[in-house]
Design a protein around this motif. Structure first.
Motif, PDB file in Angstrom:
ATOM      1  N   ARG A 431       0.831  -1.210   0.000  1.00  0.00           N
ATOM      2  CA  ARG A 431       0.000   0.000   0.000  1.00  0.00           C
ATOM      3  C   ARG A 431       0.865   1.260   0.000  1.00  0.00           C
ATOM      4  O   ARG A 431       0.560   2.247  -0.669  1.00  0.00           O
ATOM      5  CB  ARG A 431      -0.937  -0.012   1.215  1.00  0.00           C
ATOM      6  CG  ARG A 431      -2.047  -1.044   1.129  1.00  0.00           C
ATOM      7  CD  ARG A 431      -3.119  -0.787   2.183  1.00  0.00           C
ATOM      8  NE  ARG A 431      -2.587  -0.878   3.536  1.00  0.00           N
ATOM      9  CZ  ARG A 431      -2.552  -2.000   4.236  1.00  0.00           C
ATOM     10  NH1 ARG A 431      -3.022  -3.141   3.700  1.00  0.00           N
ATOM     11  NH2 ARG A 431      -2.068  -2.008   5.450  1.00  0.00           N
ATOM     12  N   GLU A 432       1.948   1.220   0.768  1.00  0.00           N
ATOM     13  CA  GLU A 432       2.842   2.380   0.811  1.00  0.00           C
ATOM     14  C   GLU A 432       3.497   2.611  -0.545  1.00  0.00           C
ATOM     15  O   GLU A 432       3.642   3.750  -1.012  1.00  0.00           O
ATOM     16  CB  GLU A 432       3.897   2.166   1.907  1.00  0.00           C
ATOM     17  CG  GLU A 432       4.851   3.338   2.108  1.00  0.00           C
ATOM     18  CD  GLU A 432       4.146   4.559   2.682  1.00  0.00           C
ATOM     19  OE1 GLU A 432       4.765   5.642   2.682  1.00  0.00           O
ATOM     20  OE2 GLU A 432       2.976   4.436   3.115  1.00  0.00           O
ATOM     21  N   ARG A 433       3.882   1.526  -1.200  1.00  0.00           N
ATOM     22  CA  ARG A 433       4.486   1.672  -2.525  1.00  0.00           C
ATOM     23  C   ARG A 433       3.470   2.257  -3.527  1.00  0.00           C
ATOM     24  O   ARG A 433       3.819   3.102  -4.377  1.00  0.00           O
ATOM     25  CB  ARG A 433       4.976   0.315  -3.013  1.00  0.00           C
ATOM     26  CG  ARG A 433       6.211  -0.191  -2.274  1.00  0.00           C
ATOM     27  CD  ARG A 433       6.559  -1.597  -2.703  1.00  0.00           C
ATOM     28  NE  ARG A 433       7.739  -2.081  -1.983  1.00  0.00           N
ATOM     29  CZ  ARG A 433       8.225  -3.317  -2.101  1.00  0.00           C
ATOM     30  NH1 ARG A 433       7.606  -4.187  -2.913  1.00  0.00           N
ATOM     31  NH2 ARG A 433       9.292  -3.665  -1.425  1.00  0.00           N
ATOM     32  N   GLN A 434       2.228   1.787  -3.443  1.00  0.00           N
ATOM     33  CA  GLN A 434       1.199   2.329  -4.341  1.00  0.00           C
ATOM     34  C   GLN A 434       0.989   3.825  -4.086  1.00  0.00           C
ATOM     35  O   GLN A 434       0.825   4.616  -5.022  1.00  0.00           O
ATOM     36  CB  GLN A 434      -0.111   1.559  -4.161  1.00  0.00           C
ATOM     37  CG  GLN A 434      -0.038   0.105  -4.638  1.00  0.00           C
ATOM     38  CD  GLN A 434      -1.303  -0.675  -4.314  1.00  0.00           C
ATOM     39  OE1 GLN A 434      -2.254  -0.114  -3.753  1.00  0.00           O
ATOM     40  NE2 GLN A 434      -1.323  -1.958  -4.677  1.00  0.00           N
ATOM     41  N   ARG A 435       0.955   4.212  -2.800  1.00  0.00           N
ATOM     42  CA  ARG A 435       0.776   5.638  -2.477  1.00  0.00           C
ATOM     43  C   ARG A 435       1.924   6.470  -3.040  1.00  0.00           C
ATOM     44  O   ARG A 435       1.720   7.538  -3.630  1.00  0.00           O
ATOM     45  CB  ARG A 435       0.672   5.812  -0.961  1.00  0.00           C
ATOM     46  CG  ARG A 435       0.411   7.253  -0.530  1.00  0.00           C
ATOM     47  CD  ARG A 435       0.468   7.367   0.978  1.00  0.00           C
ATOM     48  NE  ARG A 435       1.830   7.182   1.468  1.00  0.00           N
ATOM     49  CZ  ARG A 435       2.766   8.142   1.457  1.00  0.00           C
ATOM     50  NH1 ARG A 435       2.479   9.360   0.963  1.00  0.00           N
ATOM     51  NH2 ARG A 435       3.954   7.916   1.921  1.00  0.00           N
ATOM     52  N   ILE A 436       3.151   5.979  -2.881  1.00  0.00           N
ATOM     53  CA  ILE A 436       4.304   6.727  -3.379  1.00  0.00           C
ATOM     54  C   ILE A 436       4.242   6.830  -4.900  1.00  0.00           C
ATOM     55  O   ILE A 436       4.530   7.884  -5.508  1.00  0.00           O
ATOM     56  CB  ILE A 436       5.597   6.041  -2.927  1.00  0.00           C
ATOM     57  CG1 ILE A 436       5.745   6.132  -1.403  1.00  0.00           C
ATOM     58  CG2 ILE A 436       6.818   6.661  -3.585  1.00  0.00           C
ATOM     59  CD1 ILE A 436       6.893   5.316  -0.846  1.00  0.00           C
ATOM     60  N   ARG A 438       1.538   6.845  -6.770  1.00  0.00           N
ATOM     61  CA  ARG A 438       0.501   7.810  -7.146  1.00  0.00           C
ATOM     62  C   ARG A 438       0.996   9.244  -6.964  1.00  0.00           C
ATOM     63  O   ARG A 438       0.794  10.100  -7.825  1.00  0.00           O
ATOM     64  CB  ARG A 438      -0.760   7.577  -6.312  1.00  0.00           C
ATOM     65  CG  ARG A 438      -1.562   6.357  -6.720  1.00  0.00           C
ATOM     66  CD  ARG A 438      -2.954   6.409  -6.091  1.00  0.00           C
ATOM     67  NE  ARG A 438      -2.891   6.530  -4.645  1.00  0.00           N
ATOM     68  CZ  ARG A 438      -2.871   5.492  -3.825  1.00  0.00           C
ATOM     69  NH1 ARG A 438      -2.872   4.253  -4.311  1.00  0.00           N
ATOM     70  NH2 ARG A 438      -2.836   5.687  -2.528  1.00  0.00           N
ATOM     71  N   GLU A 439       1.645   9.494  -5.827  1.00  0.00           N
ATOM     72  CA  GLU A 439       2.127  10.849  -5.586  1.00  0.00           C
ATOM     73  C   GLU A 439       3.189  11.246  -6.604  1.00  0.00           C
ATOM     74  O   GLU A 439       3.230  12.391  -7.073  1.00  0.00           O
ATOM     75  CB  GLU A 439       2.676  10.958  -4.163  1.00  0.00           C
ATOM     76  CG  GLU A 439       1.601  10.865  -3.093  1.00  0.00           C
ATOM     77  CD  GLU A 439       2.163  11.109  -1.705  1.00  0.00           C
ATOM     78  OE1 GLU A 439       3.378  11.344  -1.609  1.00  0.00           O
ATOM     79  OE2 GLU A 439       1.390  11.074  -0.725  1.00  0.00           O
ATOM     80  N   ASP A 493       8.266  12.873   4.571  1.00  0.00           N
ATOM     81  CA  ASP A 493       7.140  12.078   5.080  1.00  0.00           C
ATOM     82  C   ASP A 493       7.508  10.600   5.175  1.00  0.00           C
ATOM     83  O   ASP A 493       7.032   9.888   6.063  1.00  0.00           O
ATOM     84  CB  ASP A 493       5.921  12.258   4.171  1.00  0.00           C
ATOM     85  CG  ASP A 493       5.348  13.665   4.295  1.00  0.00           C
ATOM     86  OD1 ASP A 493       5.665  14.327   5.314  1.00  0.00           O
ATOM     87  OD2 ASP A 493       4.629  14.083   3.379  1.00  0.00           O
TER      88      ASP A 493
END
Length: 523
Positions: A431-436, A438-439, A493
């Motif tokens: 999930r963290e990789r997906q968020r990064i 996307r950003e 972050d």
């Protein structure tokens, strides 16, 4: 030595001339007197019954010291008087008697006097008197007889010498010395009878001891036969007990399933011990939970919680867990085995007349614990110490097997939990990789695309419209600064530097302050 010298001078003996020299005689005389000193010192130690490793060394050191003084006296005599060879040999003879002979004889005589006291204490007065006479003769021989030496220029040998002795007593000093030596030999030989008497006494004591040993051997043989029979019986019993414990340990080692191993163990105990009618295992799943019937053997089915058998078992197990030792349940009463009367002659514990159940603890109060309840045959009124030890060993094996099974179950649960936690960690990482991603795509990626298009437009306007190109570059500079700041914010972050430098609490405080500054909201 002087006799052989006279024989050699008369050519009556075939002896080498160098062996009959006066120098050899004087050296022999000095060594003899030195050994007399050694004899006296060692005999004094022997008479006192003192065992010392240094007594032999001390004796030889004392004799060597006197010999050293004698040699030093010879050197001083030669240095001071410068005598002729014959006079020097005579002086050496005189000094050896004064320095070595007289002290050695006195010391040896005193040692013999001390030794004769030992024989008097052993109730052998004749031997003591013979030794006392031998000591007197040795004293006269060594002290009085060695005082009258050959005439010499040394004092007092120039006055008190063999010539004076012959003038006073009418006999040569050699005859006196020979007479004293003869007396010494006679009295010593007579004293040797003590060894014959002691040998006879030892022989009598040996015969008595032999007879006593034969009688004792017969008694020991009979006792050994009885002990052997007893040991054989104990050995057979021990083999049976060890076989039971071995089979039980092998059964417990076949599985780590607690329910299965308890069921097998209960059946094996009930089948192997003839005085046990049934076996009931009660366990407390958790320290705060009540006891419950877990496994049984010798019964048709597991008793329910409201049956009398289960109720009695709970009372008995609860009691043994509190006192920490085996107990007996009889006539609605509880009694610890330590409080039961013991028959010292039989080495057994007497059970109450109506005793029915024996209980042994399994585990401790602060852990998953319980008890082993054995329904004993009513005809059995006594339980031997061997049986109690065997039952205690069985309870210990069951306790160890329960702990192993419990630990195995806990380890299995920990492995399951560890798998779930690992799955959650991996999901969080994804999930963290997906968020990064996307950003980066929505923020930094778009900013970089805009910068590329802006730089392309500015490059086209550099020549045709420089003012427009300069304005575009200024705008692109502002845009790149914003993109760089967004990238830094995203990196911060991910891993704030305050988290590594100052810890979690300052990092959280910094985040709150930044958020409050941006939103004007007090947090």
């Amino acid at each position: 030595f002087e006799m052989f010298q006279r024989l050699g001078a008369a050519e009556a003996a075939n002896i080498p001339a160098w062996l009959l020299l006066d120098e050899v005689r004087v050296a022999h005389l000095a060594i003899s007197f030195g050994l007399l000193v050694v004899f006296g010192i060692r005999l004094i130690y022997l008479s006192r019954r003192e065992e010392s490793r240094s007594e032999k060394l001390f004796a030889y050191l004392a004799a060597g010291g006197l010999l050293g003084i004698w040699v030093l006296s010879l050197l001083l005599t030669y240095w001071i008087y410068h005598p002729s060879p014959d006079e020097f040999v005579t002086a050496a003879d005189v000094l050896s008697r004064y320095i070595l002979g007289i002290p050695g004889s006195a010391l040896a005589a005193w040692a013999i006097v001390l030794e004769q006291r030992t024989f008097r204490r052993l109730d052998m007065p004749d031997t003591g008197r013979d030794l006392l006479r031998a000591a007197l003769a040795l004293f006269l021989y060594g002290v009085f007889g060695q005082t009258f030496t050959k005439a010499s220029f040394l004092f007092p040998a120039n006055v008190i010498n063999s010539e004076l002795f012959a003038l006073l007593f009418g006999i040569p000093i050699q005859l006196f010395r020979a007479a004293m030596a003869t007396l010494i030999a006679i009295f010593i030989v007579r004293a040797l009878r003590a060894f014959e008497i002691e040998r006879q006494r030892n022989l009598d004591r040996a015969n008595e001891a032999r007879l006593a040993a034969q009688e004792a051997a017969l008694v020991v043989q009979e006792n050994s036969r009885r002990e052997t029979e007893k040991l054989n019986q104990e050995l057979q019993t021990a083999v049976h007990d060890l076989s039971l414990l071995f089979d039980l340990s092998r059964t417990l080692a076949t599985t780590l399933n607690r329910d299965l191993l308890l069921e097998r163990a209960a059946e094996q105990i009930c089948d192997s011990l003839p005085y046990v009618q049934s076996v009931l295992v009660m366990l407390r799943p958790e320290p705060d939970l009540p006891l419950r019937c877990h496994t049984c053997a010798g019964m048709d089915q597991l008793p329910e919680c409201d049956t009398p058998i289960c109720a009695e078992g709970k009372v008995l197990v609860g009691h043994i867990l509190q006192i920490g030792q085996p107990a007996v349940y009889f006539a609605d009463q509880l009694l610890g085995l330590a409080d039961c009367p013991a028959d010292s002659g039989l080495g057994a514990v007497s059970l109450p007349p109506e005793a029915s159940d024996l209980g042994f603890p399994l585990g401790e109060m602060n852990s998953i614990s319980g008890g082993l309840v054995l329904d004993i045959n009513p005809e059995m009124t006594q339980v031997g110490q061997r049986d109690l030890s065997l039952l205690g060993a069985i309870a210990s094996q069951l306790t160890l097997a329960l702990e192993n099974a419990t630990r195995y179950g806990e380890s299995q649960a920990r492995e399951t939990l560890r798998g779930e936690l690992l799955h959650q960690v991996v999901s969080a990482q994804e999930r963290e990789r997906q968020r990064i991603a996307r950003e980066l795509h929505d923020g930094t990626g778009q900013a970089l695309t805009a910068l590329g298009l802006g730089f392309a437009a500015a490059s086209e306007n550099v020549q045709h419209n420089p003012e427009l190109a300069a304005a575009q570059l200024t705008e692109l500079k502002t845009m790149s600064t914003q993109a760089l700041q967004e990238l830094r914010d995203m990196i911060r972050d991910l891993r704030p530097s305050l988290l590594d430098d100052l810890g979690l609490v300052p990092a959280v405080q910094s985040q709150l302050q930044s958020c409050a500054a941006r939103t004007s909201v007090a947090i």
